[in-house]
Design a protein around this motif. Structure first.
Motif, PDB file in Angstrom:
ATOM      1  N   LEU A   1       8.639  12.602 -28.558  1.00 45.78           N
ATOM      2  CA  LEU A   1       9.685  12.372 -29.541  1.00 45.78           C
ATOM      3  C   LEU A   1      11.007  12.036 -28.853  1.00 45.78           C
ATOM      4  O   LEU A   1      11.718  11.111 -29.264  1.00 45.78           O
ATOM      5  CB  LEU A   1       9.828  13.605 -30.432  1.00 45.78           C
ATOM      6  CG  LEU A   1      10.865  13.546 -31.538  1.00 45.78           C
ATOM      7  CD1 LEU A   1      10.683  12.316 -32.406  1.00 45.78           C
ATOM      8  CD2 LEU A   1      10.797  14.812 -32.384  1.00 45.78           C
TER       9      LEU A   1
ATOM     10  N   ARG B   1      13.041   8.375 -29.116  1.00 42.77           N
ATOM     11  CA  ARG B   1      14.453   8.384 -29.497  1.00 42.77           C
ATOM     12  C   ARG B   1      15.300   7.639 -28.463  1.00 42.77           C
ATOM     13  O   ARG B   1      16.167   6.828 -28.814  1.00 42.77           O
ATOM     14  CB  ARG B   1      14.907   9.837 -29.634  1.00 42.77           C
ATOM     15  CG  ARG B   1      16.361  10.031 -29.990  1.00 42.77           C
ATOM     16  CD  ARG B   1      16.579   9.803 -31.450  1.00 42.77           C
ATOM     17  NE  ARG B   1      17.941  10.186 -31.843  1.00 42.77           N
ATOM     18  CZ  ARG B   1      18.610   9.595 -32.813  1.00 42.77           C
ATOM     19  NH1 ARG B   1      18.072   8.596 -33.480  1.00 42.77           N
ATOM     20  NH2 ARG B   1      19.828   9.983 -33.129  1.00 42.77           N
TER      21      ARG B   1
ATOM     22  N   TRP C   1       3.395   2.370 -37.494  1.00 49.80           N
ATOM     23  CA  TRP C   1       4.483   2.046 -36.568  1.00 49.80           C
ATOM     24  C   TRP C   1       3.978   1.197 -35.409  1.00 49.80           C
ATOM     25  O   TRP C   1       4.713   0.338 -34.902  1.00 49.80           O
ATOM     26  CB  TRP C   1       5.122   3.317 -36.031  1.00 49.80           C
ATOM     27  CG  TRP C   1       5.845   4.169 -37.013  1.00 49.80           C
ATOM     28  CD1 TRP C   1       5.612   5.489 -37.259  1.00 49.80           C
ATOM     29  CD2 TRP C   1       6.943   3.808 -37.865  1.00 49.80           C
ATOM     30  NE1 TRP C   1       6.482   5.966 -38.208  1.00 49.80           N
ATOM     31  CE2 TRP C   1       7.308   4.954 -38.590  1.00 49.80           C
ATOM     32  CE3 TRP C   1       7.637   2.613 -38.085  1.00 49.80           C
ATOM     33  CZ2 TRP C   1       8.343   4.947 -39.525  1.00 49.80           C
ATOM     34  CZ3 TRP C   1       8.673   2.608 -39.007  1.00 49.80           C
ATOM     35  CH2 TRP C   1       9.025   3.760 -39.723  1.00 49.80           C
TER      36      TRP C   1
ATOM     37  N   SER D   1       7.220   6.191 -43.657  1.00 44.55           N
ATOM     38  CA  SER D   1       8.278   7.131 -44.012  1.00 44.55           C
ATOM     39  C   SER D   1       7.850   8.011 -45.175  1.00 44.55           C
ATOM     40  O   SER D   1       8.267   9.173 -45.282  1.00 44.55           O
ATOM     41  CB  SER D   1       9.573   6.386 -44.340  1.00 44.55           C
ATOM     42  OG  SER D   1       9.405   5.545 -45.457  1.00 44.55           O
TER      43      SER D   1
ATOM     44  N   LEU E   1       6.012  10.948 -43.647  1.00 39.74           N
ATOM     45  CA  LEU E   1       6.943  11.926 -43.094  1.00 39.74           C
ATOM     46  C   LEU E   1       7.652  12.696 -44.203  1.00 39.74           C
ATOM     47  O   LEU E   1       7.811  13.920 -44.141  1.00 39.74           O
ATOM     48  CB  LEU E   1       7.968  11.235 -42.187  1.00 39.74           C
ATOM     49  CG  LEU E   1       7.546  11.131 -40.728  1.00 39.74           C
ATOM     50  CD1 LEU E   1       6.571   9.993 -40.491  1.00 39.74           C
ATOM     51  CD2 LEU E   1       8.757  10.981 -39.826  1.00 39.74           C
TER      52      LEU E   1
ATOM     53  N   MET F   1       6.473   9.283 -35.429  1.00 36.39           N
ATOM     54  CA  MET F   1       7.883   8.911 -35.366  1.00 36.39           C
ATOM     55  C   MET F   1       8.110   7.827 -34.319  1.00 36.39           C
ATOM     56  O   MET F   1       9.236   7.610 -33.861  1.00 36.39           O
ATOM     57  CB  MET F   1       8.732  10.153 -35.103  1.00 36.39           C
ATOM     58  CG  MET F   1       8.554  11.199 -36.202  1.00 36.39           C
ATOM     59  SD  MET F   1       9.468  12.730 -35.936  1.00 36.39           S
ATOM     60  CE  MET F   1      11.043  12.293 -36.683  1.00 36.39           C
TER      61      MET F   1
ATOM     62  N   LEU G   1      11.027   5.303 -34.321  1.00 36.31           N
ATOM     63  CA  LEU G   1      12.343   5.525 -33.722  1.00 36.31           C
ATOM     64  C   LEU G   1      12.534   4.715 -32.450  1.00 36.31           C
ATOM     65  O   LEU G   1      13.672   4.515 -32.012  1.00 36.31           O
ATOM     66  CB  LEU G   1      12.541   7.007 -33.420  1.00 36.31           C
ATOM     67  CG  LEU G   1      12.639   7.947 -34.623  1.00 36.31           C
ATOM     68  CD1 LEU G   1      12.729   9.386 -34.171  1.00 36.31           C
ATOM     69  CD2 LEU G   1      13.832   7.575 -35.489  1.00 36.31           C
TER      70      LEU G   1
END
Length: 515
Positions: free
Chosen positions: A41, A45, A255, A275, A278, A321, A324
């Motif tokens: 993660l 990011r 993704w 999304s 999530l 995720m 991101l």
């Protein structure tokens, strides 16, 4: 999420020791798992922010890397050649070191880099099970190759050959060539790693045959045609298969398609589906009030985990995720969201490889699958039914009982023969029959074969998702057909060759959840 786990970081930063029951591999393994999976993660990011790091992620994870790879440190990580689970976590470490090279790897001192290479290099030549695990070695050895460490071209070639044997129609992959093991691993592992690897490492023309990456891209594109139909209107993924504690990792293949720029699904649909998944968990208690992902689904539920799962395991959810890592101006973030298939209208479609009929009902927003091809076993096996694989139906709103009498004696979404003591038969090892369409808008699928009573062995081995082995006794033969039209299901059963001990036939419906 990253701030919440900081409270559980070890003094030197090499372990994230989260609350909860340990895995069967012990606390040292669990602490490494917490570090490596949250590193995913942190890495996504950093990539998406092009290295901007206002909260000091690089400093914290670099300190942990230095301590974990130092064999003299009190927080030294178990090596991949010593502990199988470390092979899994090594891949997360290597992948993020590659994705974030300018901001992390390139700024480490030479001693830390050398120790990291030595720790990762223990994977070379090691045995890996011929399942999604082969990608862990491919990723690690490819990183070693990039930084001048030891690696094996034979290992990578062998592992890519395993992946090729897992391919099935419609872009699906089975997590084990000899088994009908269809579940979320198709998306969050067997589609995620190949295209991330192809986009992140120097592989084209040197490590893969011409056309291989194009084949993977086409596979993902076809798989997503099914995957977007398996998300409920409330964002719930299908509750089927092992490792469900990874929760919104189910968004990973969506993704991945955006990251790799493949497939025909509009960017707005990919974001709506990903999304939405999530949001489903965020709005229902995961992460929890302390910001942590525990062992469960919406709330803590340790019975949902497999034996290999520890307190850090749920953070494979970080794969969900991956978006991101894409910049804010990417179309997947800027496009107008599109409705999910189940929001647009009713549907019934055949999902060929796992032998499912997928059914969406706009009125309820629930997606169901009727299962005539998946049992996490091979045809002819006589193990007990695995609740998350062998039931006749799964949905985005229900889950089979994972504890209690219904595990050994299936009730929900099961067609069983009963003896006088109430013992129910198991169907694992069935033969998948025809599936297709018929006049009048009918969609159908059939499966059948001998059914058996199973007395599970006292020591059935660790729970890795398969049904439990034991002494099996054939009770008869059942053939089951699901026939659909206009959102209604007709379930047909033929009973043959029953043992004299059989006293009844039972058909079970959908389970309902309590609080």
């Amino acid at each position: 999420m990253l701030g919440a786990v900081d409270r559980h970081r070890s003094p030197l930063g090499a372990r994230i020791d989260l609350p909860g029951p340990p895995s069967r591999y012990g606390r040292d393994s669990d602490g490494l798992e917490g570090y490596a999976r949250t590193l995913l993660l942190a890495g996504f990011r950093l990539v998406g922010e092009r290295g901007a790091d206002p909260t000091g992620l690089v400093e914290r994870y670099a300190a942990g890397l230095a301590a974990g790879t130092d064999p003299t440190s009190p927080e030294a990580w178990p090596r991949p050649d010593q502990l199988g689970q470390a092979k899994v976590e090594a891949a997360s470490v290597a992948l993020i070191l590659q994705l974030t090279r300018p901001w992390l790897w390139d700024l480490l001192d030479d001693g830390v880099r050398q120790r990291t290479v030595e720790w990762l290099a223990t994977v070379v030549g090691q045995p890996y099970p011929p399942i999604n695990w082969v990608w862990f070695r491919v990723v690690v050895e490819s990183f070693l190759r990039e930084v001048g460490g030891p690696w094996s071209a034979r290992d990578i070639a062998d592992d890519l050959a395993v992946h090729a044997r897992l391919r099935r129609p419609g872009g699906w992959l089975t997590d084990g060539a000899e088994q009908r093991a269809y579940d979320h691993y198709t998306g969050w592992a067997l589609h995620l790693y190949p295209l991330l690897w192809a986009r992140s490492f120097d592989v084209t023309g040197s490590l893969v045959e011409p056309g291989t990456v194009a084949t993977w891209e086409a596979d993902l594109a076809r798989y997503l045609d099914d995957a977007v139909h398996l998300v409920g209107a409330d964002g719930s993924p299908l509750l089927q298969g092992r490792s469900l504690i990874y929760r919104f990792a189910a968004a990973a293949p969506l993704w991945t398609a955006a990251y790799a720029g493949v497939g025909d699904q509009p960017p707005g649909l990919l974001r709506r589906a990903a999304s939405g998944i999530l949001r489903h968990f965020h709005d229902r208690g995961a992460p929890d009030a302390d910001g942590l992902l525990g062992l469960g689904w919406h709330h803590p539920w340790p019975a949902m985990k497999q034996d290999y799962s520890g307190p850090g395991s749920p953070y494979w959810a970080a794969k969900g995720m991956l978006g991101l890592a894409l910049p804010a101006e990417h179309p997947v973030w800027t496009a107008v969201e599109r409705q999910l298939p189940v929001e647009r209208g009713d549907f019934a479609r055949i999902v060929e490889a796992p032998g499912w009929l997928a059914v969406g009902r706009r009125r309820t927003g629930v997606v169901t699958v009727l299962n005539h091809g998946t049992d996490h076993a091979a045809p002819g096996d006589t193990v007990a039914d695995a609740p998350l694989y062998a039931r006749l139906g799964y949905s985005t709103a229900t889950v089979p009982p994972l504890v209690g009498a219904g595990v050994d004696d299936p009730v929900d979404n099961a067609v069983v023969l009963l003896d006088a003591a109430g013992r129910a038969t198991h169907r694992t090892g069935f033969t998948a029959g025809p599936r297709g369409t018929a006049p009048g808008g009918v969609v159908f699928a059939v499966s059948g074969g001998p059914v058996h009573w199973v007395a599970p062995a006292p020591e059935a081995g660790p729970d890795h998702g398969s049904g439990r082995a034991g002494e099996a006794t054939v009770a008869g033969r059942l053939t089951v057909a699901s026939v659909l039209r206009d959102g209604h299901e007709l379930r047909l059963v033929r009973v043959e060759f029953v043992d004299p001990a059989v006293v009844a036939l039972r058909l079970g419906g959908w389970p309902l959840a309590a609080e």
